[in-house]
Design a protein around this motif. Structure first.
Motif, mmCIF file in Angstrom:
data_model
loop_
_atom_site.group_PDB
_atom_site.id
_atom_site.type_symbol
_atom_site.label_atom_id
_atom_site.label_comp_id
_atom_site.label_asym_id
_atom_site.label_seq_id
_atom_site.Cartn_x
_atom_site.Cartn_y
_atom_site.Cartn_z
ATOM 1 N N THR A 176 0.830 -1.204 0.000
ATOM 2 C CA THR A 176 0.000 0.000 0.000
ATOM 3 C C THR A 176 0.867 1.257 0.000
ATOM 4 O OG1 THR A 176 -1.837 -1.101 1.111
ATOM 5 C CG2 THR A 176 -1.732 1.293 1.306
ATOM 6 N N PHE A 177 1.987 1.214 0.735
ATOM 7 C CA PHE A 177 2.908 2.349 0.709
ATOM 8 C C PHE A 177 3.424 2.605 -0.706
ATOM 9 C CE2 PHE A 177 7.419 3.461 0.480
ATOM 10 C CZ PHE A 177 7.342 4.777 0.909
ATOM 11 N N LEU A 178 3.834 1.536 -1.393
ATOM 12 C CA LEU A 178 4.327 1.703 -2.768
ATOM 13 C C LEU A 178 3.235 2.271 -3.673
ATOM 14 C CD1 LEU A 178 6.397 -1.589 -3.247
ATOM 15 C CD2 LEU A 178 7.277 0.722 -2.853
ATOM 16 N N ARG A 179 2.004 1.824 -3.479
ATOM 17 C CA ARG A 179 0.893 2.328 -4.297
ATOM 18 C C ARG A 179 0.573 3.788 -3.973
ATOM 19 N NH1 ARG A 179 -3.115 -2.992 -3.714
ATOM 20 N NH2 ARG A 179 -1.927 -4.349 -5.150
ATOM 21 N N SER A 180 0.974 4.241 -2.779
ATOM 22 C CA SER A 180 0.689 5.628 -2.407
ATOM 23 C C SER A 180 1.648 6.628 -3.044
ATOM 24 C CB SER A 180 0.758 5.779 -0.880
ATOM 25 O OG SER A 180 2.101 5.807 -0.425
ATOM 26 N N ILE A 181 2.824 6.156 -3.467
ATOM 27 C CA ILE A 181 3.856 7.077 -3.966
ATOM 28 C C ILE A 181 3.373 7.913 -5.154
ATOM 29 C CG2 ILE A 181 6.137 7.214 -5.057
ATOM 30 C CD1 ILE A 181 7.018 4.906 -3.272
ATOM 31 N N PRO A 182 2.730 7.315 -6.178
ATOM 32 C CA PRO A 182 2.271 8.160 -7.297
ATOM 33 C C PRO A 182 1.199 9.165 -6.895
ATOM 34 C CG PRO A 182 2.284 5.823 -7.903
ATOM 35 C CD PRO A 182 2.467 5.894 -6.435
ATOM 36 N N PHE A 183 0.541 8.945 -5.754
ATOM 37 C CA PHE A 183 -0.503 9.864 -5.281
ATOM 38 C C PHE A 183 0.016 10.869 -4.246
ATOM 39 C CE2 PHE A 183 -2.861 6.234 -6.877
ATOM 40 C CZ PHE A 183 -3.911 6.830 -7.566
ATOM 41 N N ASN A 184 1.281 10.761 -3.926
ATOM 42 C CA ASN A 184 1.880 11.708 -2.979
ATOM 43 C C ASN A 184 2.218 12.984 -3.756
ATOM 44 O OD1 ASN A 184 3.145 12.984 -0.870
ATOM 45 N ND2 ASN A 184 4.566 11.313 -0.421
ATOM 46 N N PHE A 185 1.164 13.606 -4.292
ATOM 47 C CA PHE A 185 1.335 14.678 -5.267
ATOM 48 C C PHE A 185 2.099 15.868 -4.710
ATOM 49 C CE2 PHE A 185 -2.755 13.030 -7.354
ATOM 50 C CZ PHE A 185 -2.051 12.329 -8.318
ATOM 51 N N TYR A 186 1.798 16.262 -3.476
ATOM 52 C CA TYR A 186 2.460 17.465 -2.972
ATOM 53 C C TYR A 186 3.969 17.262 -2.869
ATOM 54 C CZ TYR A 186 4.313 21.142 -0.114
ATOM 55 O OH TYR A 186 5.100 22.175 0.324
ATOM 56 N N CYS A 187 4.402 16.143 -2.300
ATOM 57 C CA CYS A 187 5.839 15.921 -2.131
ATOM 58 C C CYS A 187 6.553 15.852 -3.477
ATOM 59 C CB CYS A 187 6.077 14.644 -1.327
ATOM 60 S SG CYS A 187 5.581 14.791 0.409
ATOM 61 N N LEU A 188 5.962 15.140 -4.429
ATOM 62 C CA LEU A 188 6.567 15.046 -5.761
ATOM 63 C C LEU A 188 6.628 16.421 -6.424
ATOM 64 C CD1 LEU A 188 4.732 11.798 -6.913
ATOM 65 C CD2 LEU A 188 7.171 11.999 -6.422
ATOM 66 N N LEU A 474 -1.643 12.194 -14.481
ATOM 67 C CA LEU A 474 -1.930 13.386 -13.702
ATOM 68 C C LEU A 474 -0.660 14.124 -13.294
ATOM 69 C CD1 LEU A 474 -4.786 12.164 -11.317
ATOM 70 C CD2 LEU A 474 -4.985 13.763 -13.228
ATOM 71 N N LEU A 475 0.378 13.384 -12.902
ATOM 72 C CA LEU A 475 1.595 14.034 -12.421
ATOM 73 C C LEU A 475 2.264 14.883 -13.498
ATOM 74 C CD1 LEU A 475 3.415 14.482 -10.004
ATOM 75 C CD2 LEU A 475 4.743 12.476 -10.706
ATOM 76 N N PRO A 476 2.474 14.366 -14.743
ATOM 77 C CA PRO A 476 3.040 15.243 -15.776
ATOM 78 C C PRO A 476 2.178 16.476 -16.037
ATOM 79 C CG PRO A 476 3.157 12.951 -16.460
ATOM 80 C CD PRO A 476 2.319 12.989 -15.224
ATOM 81 N N ALA A 477 0.846 16.294 -16.018
ATOM 82 C CA ALA A 477 -0.036 17.444 -16.200
ATOM 83 C C ALA A 477 0.142 18.446 -15.058
ATOM 84 C CB ALA A 477 -1.493 16.980 -16.268
ATOM 85 N N GLY A 478 0.337 17.926 -13.847
ATOM 86 C CA GLY A 478 0.561 18.795 -12.701
ATOM 87 C C GLY A 478 1.852 19.578 -12.811
ATOM 88 N N VAL A 479 2.896 18.935 -13.327
ATOM 89 C CA VAL A 479 4.183 19.626 -13.502
ATOM 90 C C VAL A 479 4.047 20.757 -14.521
ATOM 91 C CG1 VAL A 479 6.578 19.371 -14.275
ATOM 92 C CG2 VAL A 479 5.519 17.593 -12.854
ATOM 93 N N ILE A 480 3.320 20.498 -15.604
ATOM 94 C CA ILE A 480 3.103 21.541 -16.616
ATOM 95 C C ILE A 480 2.307 22.700 -16.019
ATOM 96 C CG2 ILE A 480 1.941 22.044 -18.807
ATOM 97 C CD1 ILE A 480 2.567 19.128 -19.626
#
Length: 504
Positions: A176-188, A474-480
């Motif tokens: 579950t921790f590993l699955r949470s990493i892509p959703f840890n949007f603020y830290c990334l 979502l993450l690449p879109a967030g970076v843009i």
């Protein structure tokens, strides 16, 4: 809230924290708060972890004192000056180093702040900017790299499983921790935003004013600033006219190496890598590492005839003295944590949040609740401990097992965001300490950037909640989006008073 407002308005952390602890004691006792105030302050120190961190910080101060008097900081500055040609390269170097020192957030702030302070000073980068770079890479990187954070986060997930009654049916906590990493949007996004800022050379908000001052006048601190460290004022000039780079490198390498050996030694009963990280006594390992730093630096000074034995003892004591303000704030910040625990602040915030949850808003509500709790308590770990056992059952009830990874990512995102914005956070204090910045100036300048990254993270949580778009899109879109906001905000500020032009 009183502590936070008082600290920001007065630009002094200690009076605000004292007022906050005392006000909490008044509420808790119904009007007789003085004795309780000191009871809580004493209780905040009376834990093995907190005592170890205080000893670690004092020893680290002694190590910094040795490096200074051996001329190590000047040697690194001169070495880097011949290789880093402009402000952009110096900023990128600090950013990369912040990502490389990932095994502990306290060690990160100490190593990166100490290593880069004179380098960025030589390129007229404000101490506020360096503090931002250090703070916004330390904890965010530690949340998803191999560190003590992983062990703690996995244990919190297990607590959440127990609270939800799903320990037997849920995926392994580490999965579950590993699955949470892509959703840890603020830290990334926070880590990536540092790169966007230092590479583009664009700033906005109060950071723009700080960078304008530094680039145009060479003043890396504002005139009335009260830096958490004033190395030259406290320790005087270096004792050598021919500083050597190894007088900086050797103590820092000892700090890292001995700490990692300590982690293995204290956690070896854990078996595999994750088990070792979970079983290790990180605070004690950091104390050992700092002691190794001091001993190696002291030996170096004696071996090369730079310091006598008496001068080494004096340096040890003077180095510890520069940490008095930081450790005072740490103790009071921990005391605020005791106050909020006794008053049930976290439970109140989450109970309010529970009434607002729908499947589409689940991650947003959890992230905001975690952010507010972390901001008002000054502790991301404490927030994770409070929120996770409530968020996991909530996620299972509202959205099923499939929401476990996303909701854990939302908890971590909110906890780190609130920590970055809070003047009573220990990691925020240490970032100011080791970069030699005014603590409140660091908070005031960083909050614009932290809020920007968090707003983008909230937008991504909303899109996932209503459209179930994969986080890998979502993450690449967030970076843009984040890059676009940095550009727009810096352009909007471009004609403001003292606004610096984007430059190298």
């Amino acid at each position: 809230m009183l502590a936070i407002v008082a600290a920001i308005v007065s630009r002094r952390a200690i009076p605000g924290l004292l007022v906050g602890v005392w006000a909490g004691a008044i509420i808790y006792t119904g009007g007789h708060g003085l004795g309780t105030t000191f009871d809580w302050i004493i209780a905040s120190i009376a834990t093995e972890f907190h005592v170890s961190i205080l000893v670690f910080t004092f020893l680290l101060g002694a190590g910094v004192g040795f490096i200074w008097r051996l001329g190590g900081s000047f040697a690194v500055r001169d070495w880097a000056a011949s290789r880093l040609e402009n402000r952009r390269q110096a900023g990128v170097a600090a950013w990369v180093l912040g990502m490389l020192v990932f095994f502990n957030d306290y060690a990160n702030t100490a190593i990166v702040g100490t290593a880069m302070r004179d380098v960025t000073d030589s390129h007229d980068i404000s101490r506020e900017k360096l503090s931002y770079v250090v703070d916004s890479t330390a904890a965010p990187v530690a949340t998803f790299m191999f560190s003590d954070w992983i062990a703690f986060q996995v244990s919190m997930i297990e607590e959440g499983y127990s609270a939800a009654g799903i320990s037997e049916t849920a995926p392994a906590a580490f999965v579950t921790f590993l699955r949470s990493i892509p959703f840890n949007f603020y830290c990334l996004l926070a880590v990536l935003m540092v790169g966007i800022i230092v590479i583009s050379g664009r700033d906005f908000g109060e950071m723009k004013t700080a960078e304008a001052r530094a680039s145009s006048t060479g003043k890396v601190l504002r005139d009335d600033a009260q830096p958490m460290q004033d190395i030259e004022g406290d320790l005087g000039k270096p004792e050598t006219t021919k500083p050597m780079v190894r007088s900086f490198v050797v103590p820092i390498v000892m700090l890292v190496a001995v700490t990692l050996v300590g982690v293995y030694w204290t956690g070896r009963a854990g078996g595999d890598l994750v088990g070792v990280l979970g079983a290790a006594n990180w605070a004690l390992s950091l104390v050992w590492g700092a002691a190794g730093m001091v001993l190696s630096a002291g030996y170096f000074g004696l071996r090369h005839g730079i310091l006598s034995f008496g001068e080494s003892v004096e340096t040890f004591v003077d180095g510890m003295k520069i940490m008095m303000t930081a450790n005072t704030i740490l103790v009071l910040a921990w005391s605020i944590g005791t106050v909020t625990t006794e008053l049930g602040t976290g439970q109140y915030v989450t109970s309010v949040a529970e009434g607002l949850v729908t499947p589409g808003l689940l991650l947003v509500v959890v992230a905001v609740a975690a952010g507010f709790t972390s901001f008002t308590t000054g502790t991301s770990w404490g927030t994770m401990g409070i929120i996770t056992p409530i968020a996991v059952p909530l996620a299972v009830e509202v959205s099923g097992m499939g929401a476990l990874g996303p909701v854990i990512g939302a908890v971590f995102s909110g906890a780190i965001f609130g920590d970055h914005c809070s003047p009573i956070s220990d990691t925020t204090v240490l970032s100011s300490t080791f970069t030699g910045a005014d603590h409140i100036d660091h908070v005031r300048t960083q909050i614009y950037y932290a809020a920007t990254a968090f707003v983008v993270a909230i937008a991504l949580f909303l899109v996932w909640g209503y459209l179930s778009v994969t986080p890998y899109l979502l993450l690449p879109a967030g970076v843009i989006l984040l890059g676009g906001l940095v550009y727009v905000f810096s352009e909007f500020d471009i004609t403001g008073p003292g606004a610096p032009q984007p430059s190298d």
